[in-house]
Design a protein around this motif. Structure first.
Motif, mmCIF file in Angstrom:
data_model
loop_
_atom_site.group_PDB
_atom_site.id
_atom_site.type_symbol
_atom_site.label_atom_id
_atom_site.label_comp_id
_atom_site.label_asym_id
_atom_site.label_seq_id
_atom_site.Cartn_x
_atom_site.Cartn_y
_atom_site.Cartn_z
ATOM 1 N N UNK A 131 0.833 -1.205 0.000
ATOM 2 C CA UNK A 131 0.000 0.000 0.000
ATOM 3 C C UNK A 131 0.869 1.257 0.000
ATOM 4 N N UNK A 132 1.956 1.245 0.792
ATOM 5 C CA UNK A 132 2.866 2.387 0.833
ATOM 6 C C UNK A 132 3.552 2.575 -0.520
ATOM 7 N N UNK A 133 3.948 1.491 -1.136
ATOM 8 C CA UNK A 133 4.582 1.546 -2.447
ATOM 9 C C UNK A 133 3.624 2.117 -3.495
ATOM 10 N N UNK A 134 2.370 1.715 -3.420
ATOM 11 C CA UNK A 134 1.356 2.199 -4.358
ATOM 12 C C UNK A 134 1.088 3.685 -4.147
ATOM 13 N N UNK A 135 1.082 4.124 -2.889
ATOM 14 C CA UNK A 135 0.863 5.540 -2.582
ATOM 15 C C UNK A 135 1.980 6.403 -3.158
ATOM 16 N N UNK A 136 3.226 5.984 -2.961
ATOM 17 C CA UNK A 136 4.370 6.750 -3.463
ATOM 18 C C UNK A 136 4.342 6.829 -4.986
ATOM 19 N N UNK A 137 4.125 5.685 -5.628
ATOM 20 C CA UNK A 137 4.115 5.631 -7.087
ATOM 21 C C UNK A 137 2.966 6.457 -7.666
ATOM 22 N N UNK A 138 1.797 6.379 -7.045
ATOM 23 C CA UNK A 138 0.622 7.109 -7.543
ATOM 24 C C UNK A 138 0.840 8.618 -7.497
ATOM 25 N N UNK A 139 1.447 9.126 -6.428
ATOM 26 C CA UNK A 139 1.679 10.558 -6.312
ATOM 27 C C UNK A 139 2.742 11.028 -7.317
ATOM 28 N N UNK A 140 3.730 10.162 -7.592
ATOM 29 C CA UNK A 140 4.750 10.509 -8.589
ATOM 30 C C UNK A 140 4.131 10.623 -9.971
ATOM 31 N N UNK A 141 3.272 9.691 -10.331
ATOM 32 C CA UNK A 141 2.618 9.720 -11.643
ATOM 33 C C UNK A 141 1.650 10.883 -11.741
ATOM 34 N N UNK A 142 0.988 11.183 -10.635
ATOM 35 C CA UNK A 142 0.052 12.319 -10.608
ATOM 36 C C UNK A 142 0.790 13.629 -10.853
ATOM 37 N N UNK A 143 2.061 13.710 -10.399
ATOM 38 C CA UNK A 143 2.859 14.931 -10.562
ATOM 39 C C UNK A 143 3.386 15.088 -11.986
ATOM 40 N N UNK A 144 3.230 14.060 -12.838
ATOM 41 C CA UNK A 144 3.658 14.175 -14.225
ATOM 42 C C UNK A 144 4.754 13.218 -14.651
ATOM 43 N N UNK A 145 5.347 12.512 -13.682
ATOM 44 C CA UNK A 145 6.412 11.569 -14.019
ATOM 45 C C UNK A 145 5.852 10.348 -14.747
ATOM 46 N N UNK A 146 6.722 9.729 -15.563
ATOM 47 C CA UNK A 146 6.463 8.398 -16.080
ATOM 48 C C UNK A 146 7.586 7.499 -15.561
ATOM 49 N N UNK A 147 7.463 6.207 -15.802
ATOM 50 C CA UNK A 147 8.505 5.298 -15.326
ATOM 51 C C UNK A 147 7.908 4.188 -14.494
ATOM 52 N N UNK A 148 8.659 3.685 -13.535
ATOM 53 C CA UNK A 148 8.170 2.591 -12.718
ATOM 54 C C UNK A 148 9.230 2.087 -11.760
ATOM 55 N N UNK A 149 8.985 0.926 -11.199
ATOM 56 C CA UNK A 149 9.858 0.362 -10.183
ATOM 57 C C UNK A 149 10.854 -0.622 -10.798
ATOM 58 N N UNK A 150 12.113 -0.431 -10.453
ATOM 59 C CA UNK A 150 13.166 -1.378 -10.826
ATOM 60 C C UNK A 150 13.549 -2.138 -9.557
ATOM 61 N N UNK A 151 13.449 -3.459 -9.595
ATOM 62 C CA UNK A 151 13.735 -4.277 -8.417
ATOM 63 C C UNK A 151 14.982 -5.116 -8.685
ATOM 64 N N UNK A 152 16.026 -4.884 -7.916
ATOM 65 C CA UNK A 152 17.250 -5.675 -8.016
ATOM 66 C C UNK A 152 17.149 -6.910 -7.129
ATOM 67 N N UNK A 153 17.601 -8.031 -7.610
ATOM 68 C CA UNK A 153 17.619 -9.306 -6.883
ATOM 69 C C UNK A 153 16.264 -9.600 -6.222
ATOM 70 N N UNK A 154 15.218 -9.692 -7.040
ATOM 71 C CA UNK A 154 13.863 -9.870 -6.485
ATOM 72 C C UNK A 154 13.667 -11.165 -5.708
#
Length: 243
Positions: A131-154
């Motif tokens: 939920x915290x990850x979704x909140x952070x990502x949603x606000x970034x996209x709302x501000x105009x950013x594109x992109x996403x999450x890169x996960x190292x050694x998942x």
């Protein structure tokens, strides 16, 4: 993590860039940025951590500020932004007046403005839950950013790292995470020559604390207009231990 964050920025190799370090702390990430030949400005909410950075004589400029209030720089000033383990703290409501969604949006919207078009922001974070990850990502996209999450050694419990990779103005290709596929490594062989060569690491940079590393650092400080002692034959020479 600082090295990985700077790598994900995809900076040009033919010129020095100005980077923003959000949650710079004592300036450890800034040290790596300086070693790569770039300039930086660090922001942190902790006066104690910034005092340590000053004592360490870091090469970047420092600003005491709460990023939840926004990024106070002119539009298009930075060529990139990194942050190591800082952004998730904006999800906490330390005061009654704090609203995590509003503070996150204020941070991301002003960061978007402060970054040059075509640049990136790479924010390493430790989300408490999805939920915290979704909140952070949603606000970034709302501000105009594109992109996403890169996960190292998942697939690793200890080595797993989250990097929010954000693009400004353009939709770039999201970098691949480390450890997502098996890679074969070639064995390194030692070379012996009669030439005197500089000590370099695998990326071609001078080994930290070596004579060449010290000379390069002094030269960078001279270009910044800072007072630096003259180079001598004793520069970078290790002293013998006293008994």
């Amino acid at each position: 993590m600082s090295e990985r964050a700077v790598e994900l920025l995809g900076l040009p190799e033919d010129r020095a860039c100005l980077l923003l370090d959000v949650g710079c702390g004592s300036g450890l990430s800034g040290d790596y940025i300086s070693e790569e030949g770039h300039y930086w400005i660090g922001m942190d909410i902790s006066p104690a951590m910034l005092d340590v950075a000053v004592e360490r004589e870091v090469e970047g400029d420092l600003l005491l500020a709460d990023v939840g209030h926004g990024i106070p720089f002119r539009p298009g000033m930075f060529d990139g932004c990194i942050s190591i383990s800082a952004v998730q703290w904006l999800c906490n409501a330390d005061k009654k007046s704090h609203s995590p969604p509003k503070r996150l949006y204020r941070f991301f919207s002003t960061l978007y403005t402060a970054l040059a078009r075509g640049s990136r922001a790479v924010l390493q974070l430790y989300p408490e839950n999805s939920e915290q990850l979704e909140l952070i990502t949603a606000q970034a996209m709302r501000a105009g950013f594109t992109g996403g999450m890169v996960v190292d050694y998942p697939n690793s419990a200890k080595a797993k790292k989250f990097f929010l990779c954000l693009f400004v103005g353009t939709s770039g290709t999201l970098p691949k995470g480390l450890g997502t596929e098996c890679a074969s490594e070639e064995p390194h062989q030692a070379k012996f020559t009669n030439e005197r060569t500089r000590f370099r690491n695998v990326k071609g940079k001078s080994v930290k604390k070596s004579r060449d590393w010290i000379l390069e650092k002094k030269e960078r400080r001279r270009r910044q207009g800072k007072e630096v002692r003259a180079d001598t034959k004793y520069t970078g020479r290790k002293r013998r231990p006293r008994f």
